[in-house]
Motif scaffolding. Structure first.
Motif, PDB file in Angstrom:
ATOM      1  N   LEU A  83      29.847  28.790  22.050  1.00 21.06           N
ATOM      2  CA  LEU A  83      29.819  29.816  21.005  1.00 21.06           C
ATOM      3  C   LEU A  83      28.432  29.924  20.375  1.00 21.06           C
ATOM      4  N   LEU A  84      27.778  28.770  20.166  1.00 19.10           N
ATOM      5  CA  LEU A  84      26.417  28.802  19.632  1.00 19.10           C
ATOM      6  C   LEU A  84      25.461  29.481  20.609  1.00 19.10           C
ATOM      7  N   THR A  85      25.608  29.148  21.900  1.00 21.39           N
ATOM      8  CA  THR A  85      24.776  29.801  22.923  1.00 21.39           C
ATOM      9  C   THR A  85      25.057  31.293  22.966  1.00 21.39           C
ATOM     10  N   LEU A  86      26.326  31.643  22.804  1.00 21.57           N
ATOM     11  CA  LEU A  86      26.702  33.055  22.806  1.00 21.57           C
ATOM     12  C   LEU A  86      26.060  33.800  21.638  1.00 21.57           C
ATOM     13  N   TRP A  87      25.944  33.133  20.487  1.00 20.33           N
ATOM     14  CA  TRP A  87      25.328  33.752  19.318  1.00 20.33           C
ATOM     15  C   TRP A  87      23.845  34.014  19.561  1.00 20.33           C
ATOM     16  N   TRP A  88      23.166  33.039  20.158  1.00 20.49           N
ATOM     17  CA  TRP A  88      21.733  33.212  20.408  1.00 20.49           C
ATOM     18  C   TRP A  88      21.470  34.206  21.540  1.00 20.49           C
ATOM     19  N   ARG A 144      23.237  37.006  22.288  1.00 19.66           N
ATOM     20  CA  ARG A 144      24.144  38.131  22.084  1.00 19.66           C
ATOM     21  C   ARG A 144      23.649  39.430  22.719  1.00 19.66           C
ATOM     22  N   ILE A 169      26.540  36.363  28.262  1.00 18.92           N
ATOM     23  CA  ILE A 169      27.804  36.553  27.545  1.00 18.92           C
ATOM     24  C   ILE A 169      28.984  36.455  28.497  1.00 18.92           C
ATOM     25  N   SER A 216      15.964  34.066  20.921  1.00 18.19           N
ATOM     26  CA  SER A 216      16.957  34.503  21.905  1.00 18.19           C
ATOM     27  C   SER A 216      17.017  33.505  23.047  1.00 18.19           C
TER      28      SER A 216
END
Length: 295
Positions: A173-178, A180, A186, A115
């Protein structure tokens, strides 16, 4: 034995005196020299890289002035009480780049990212498992510095800034995925994406160039700003420099200074490359921008 002067005649060559031979040799050397000069001139005309120099035009002077102003303003706002919160949205973005550097190097060295959380008061933190800590620890500062240097380079041109904003969107977007499960992260990432998209529609994305420059300056010098935070306002999360010093020796201040010098080197290279690669004027950049994903 025949004298040397009779050898050319014996071999069938014209009969030249010594003075004539020397004069002909001089003419040959001069002709060869002029041919080399003409070849170099033709290469300069045919190869734009040879014609490119580091002279700074008016447009680039404005860009350099903006970068200098950004450095001064950020240095003041980053450390002044109360006013420092005006940088909060951009500070979150730079922290996101920092943590993204940890995350991507962890994945590249066999680790796994659990995370990412961001907080301008406590500092960001990346929870990961595995990886090579000798690489992942400095990758936060150096990764954000490298991203910042690339943004500064792209900030010299509108079309390059458009390309940079697309890459930034992918990183976000990658940071947002990790992250979440972290609502603060977010919201910050979504606001950043919204800001980049909005700038596309202002004066054919000319405003995007200055936003990219601002984020680039903050990110390129993040190690310096963060060291100031560590020395003046101790954050809750332990700094990467202190963890690196505990594991591999030296002091956190020493490693922080080394990483800061590398960050400055990245920034200087980016500025020189931007001057060499983008000599276009403001009007030429706007015309080019109309032909690349026009808005």
């Amino acid at each position: 034995m025949a004298p040397l002067s009779d050898i050319p005649r014996a071999l069938g060559f014209p009969d030249f005196t010594t003075a004539e031979i020397i004069q002909n040799a001089r003419r040959a050397v001069m002709a060869a020299g002029s041919d080399m000069i003409m070849a170099k001139r033709s290469d300069r005309h045919s190869n734009p890289l040879l014609r490119r120099n580091l002279t700074v035009n008016n447009t680039q002077k404005v860009t350099l002035g903006v970068i200098a102003a950004y450095i001064v303003v950020i240095a003041l706002l980053w450390n002044l009480p109360y006013v420092r919160w005006s940088l909060w949205p951009f500070k979150m973005l730079v922290i996101a780049f920092h943590e993204f550097g940890h995350a991507i190097t962890a994945c590249c060295t066999g680790g796994r990212v659990k995370s990412i959380s961001l907080d301008p008061r406590e500092g960001g933190v990346t929870h990961m498992q595995g990886g090579i800590s000798a690489i992942t620890l400095p990758a936060g500062y150096l990764g954000s510095s490298l991203i910042g240097a690339l943004l500064i380079f792209c900030g010299f041109n509108i079309v390059a800034s458009k390309v940079a904003s697309i890459v930034l969107g992918v990183c976000f977007l990658l940071t947002l995925w990790w992250a979440r499960r972290d609502w603060l992260t977010i919201v910050t990432v979504l606001l950043a994406v919204g800001l980049l998209v909005a700038c596309w529609f202002i004066a054919h994305a000319e405003a995007l160039r200055y936003v990219v420059l601002f984020i680039g300056v903050m990110s390129a010098l993040y190690s310096i700003w963060d060291i100031c935070d560590d020395l003046i306002l101790r954050k809750v999360n332990t700094s990467d420099a202190s963890v690196f010093a505990q594991r591999y020796g030296g002091s956190s201040q020493c490693w922080g200074v080394i990483w800061s010098i590398i960050s400055l080197a990245f920034m200087i290279v980016a500025i020189v490359a931007g001057i060499a690669a983008f000599p276009e004027t403001f009007s030429e950049q706007r015309d080019d921008s109309k032909g690349f994903i026009p808005t």
